[in-house]
Design a protein around this motif. Structure first.
Motif, short mmCIF file in Angstrom:
data_model
loop_
_atom_site.label_atom_id
_atom_site.label_comp_id
_atom_site.label_asym_id
_atom_site.label_seq_id
_atom_site.Cartn_x
_atom_site.Cartn_y
_atom_site.Cartn_z
N THR A 176 43.89 87.77 7.70
CA THR A 176 45.28 87.64 8.09
C THR A 176 45.40 86.85 9.38
O THR A 176 44.47 86.81 10.20
CB THR A 176 45.93 89.04 8.27
N GLY A 177 46.53 86.20 9.55
CA GLY A 177 46.77 85.43 10.77
C GLY A 177 48.24 85.12 10.92
O GLY A 177 49.00 85.13 9.94
N MET A 194 46.78 76.92 2.78
CA MET A 194 46.55 76.35 1.46
C MET A 194 46.46 77.42 0.38
O MET A 194 46.78 77.16 -0.78
CB MET A 194 45.31 75.46 1.49
N ARG A 195 46.05 78.62 0.73
CA ARG A 195 46.10 79.72 -0.23
C ARG A 195 47.54 80.18 -0.47
O ARG A 195 47.90 80.58 -1.58
CB ARG A 195 45.26 80.90 0.29
N ALA A 214 35.93 99.48 10.24
CA ALA A 214 36.43 98.12 9.99
C ALA A 214 37.93 98.18 9.70
O ALA A 214 38.40 99.10 9.03
CB ALA A 214 35.69 97.50 8.81
N PRO A 215 38.69 97.23 10.20
CA PRO A 215 40.13 97.21 9.92
C PRO A 215 40.40 96.89 8.45
O PRO A 215 39.53 96.36 7.75
CB PRO A 215 40.65 96.10 10.84
N GLU A 216 41.60 97.20 8.00
CA GLU A 216 41.96 96.90 6.61
C GLU A 216 41.94 95.41 6.35
O GLU A 216 41.63 94.97 5.24
CB GLU A 216 43.35 97.47 6.29
N ALA A 217 42.30 94.63 7.35
CA ALA A 217 42.27 93.17 7.23
C ALA A 217 41.67 92.59 8.50
O ALA A 217 41.95 93.08 9.61
CB ALA A 217 43.68 92.61 7.01
N ASN A 261 48.61 86.31 4.73
CA ASN A 261 47.50 87.13 4.26
C ASN A 261 46.92 86.53 2.98
O ASN A 261 47.66 86.00 2.15
CB ASN A 261 47.95 88.57 3.96
N ALA A 262 45.61 86.64 2.82
CA ALA A 262 44.96 86.21 1.58
C ALA A 262 43.65 86.97 1.43
O ALA A 262 42.99 87.32 2.42
CB ALA A 262 44.71 84.70 1.59
#
Length: 259
Positions: A146-147, A205-206, A5-8, A128-129
């Motif tokens: 992340t995005g 929003m985060r 799995a990736p870190e994010a 990132n959140a």
């Protein structure tokens, strides 16, 4: 083959899992990235177009202009195509036959787009959140989502933000046909757009606590008419959104562990 799995988890991976979990599995197994030899012409054209759009907006911000003239856009595009300042593993290849369509994209974009440039908050800035996820054993743990939205604008109201996502393909926007479940199809996003709306709205929003409403706006550059689709999420929906995202991320992590 072991999959890690990736870190994010990226927004694009969540969207891929939502559409077809098996395709995400193949990507992770092969460590596929958008690099030469692993990208089709449509993808390469999209990458170059989005690099141009980012450069054009930054040019307008630097010069205090609300619009970019096509001749200046073509000068910027020439530099984008050359990819002189791009790392070797980020260079994409596009044949001459496709470069003409890239020029058409840029011309349409230049003619159609005018910005209140002071509203621009970020151009392709990664957000990132962390989100709390419940695993199969009932234990809670944190995962990062992340995005990188194409464009983040302030407004239209003081407590609102608008995300712009440019679609560079030839396919037009979803048709606004009523269904039994959705009798009012106005401003219907694409299926991928709804994932973007959910993930990016949550990330914005985060990241910006003062924002109460986020609108996702899909813009189909090649569309002859009616090129915009949009939908909004509000802060009062955050608990529901976070529950859904946490459940999906839990599914993704569980799928990785089971391989």
């Amino acid at each position: 083959m072991t999959i890690h799995a990736p870190e994010a988890w990226r927004q694009s991976s969540i969207a891929r899992f939502d559409q077809c979990p098996l395709s995400l599995k193949f990507d992770l197994e092969l460590d596929m990235r958008q690099v030469p030899g692993q990208m089709g012409q449509l993808g390469a054209r999209g990458v170059l177009f989005h690099r141009f759009a980012a450069a054009a907006i930054n040019h307008m911000r630097a010069h205090g202009e609300s619009k970019i003239w096509v001749d200046i856009a073509m000068e910027l595009l020439t530099e984008i195509i050359a990819q002189r300042d791009v790392e070797d593993d980020e260079v994409v290849l596009l044949p001459l036959s496709e470069l003409r369509w890239l020029r058409v994209l840029v011309t349409k974009w230049g003619y159609r787009h005018e910005f209140s440039i002071e509203r621009v908050v970020a151009v392709e800035r990664r957000l990132n959140a962390d989100i709390e996820v419940i695993g199969p054993d009932g234990k809670r743990y944190l995962r990062t989502i992340t995005g990188k939205p194409d464009l983040l604008l302030a407004g239209p109201a003081d407590d609102e933000a608008t995300l712009v996502d440019w679609k560079s393909g030839f396919a037009g926007p979803p048709q606004r046909r009523p269904t039994e479940e959705h009798p009012d199809p106005e401003d219907k996003l694409s299926d991928m757009g709804y994932v973007q709306q959910t993930v990016y709205g949550w990330l914005v929003m985060r990241t910006y606590p003062a924002i109460e409403r986020v609108t996702e706006r899909e813009y189909y550059v090649m569309a002859k008419e009616d090129p915009v689709r949009e939908a909004s999420v509000c802060r009062w929906e955050m608990e529901r959104i976070e529950d859904v995202l946490a459940a999906v991320v839990s599914q993704m992590d569980a799928a990785i562990e089971s391989t």
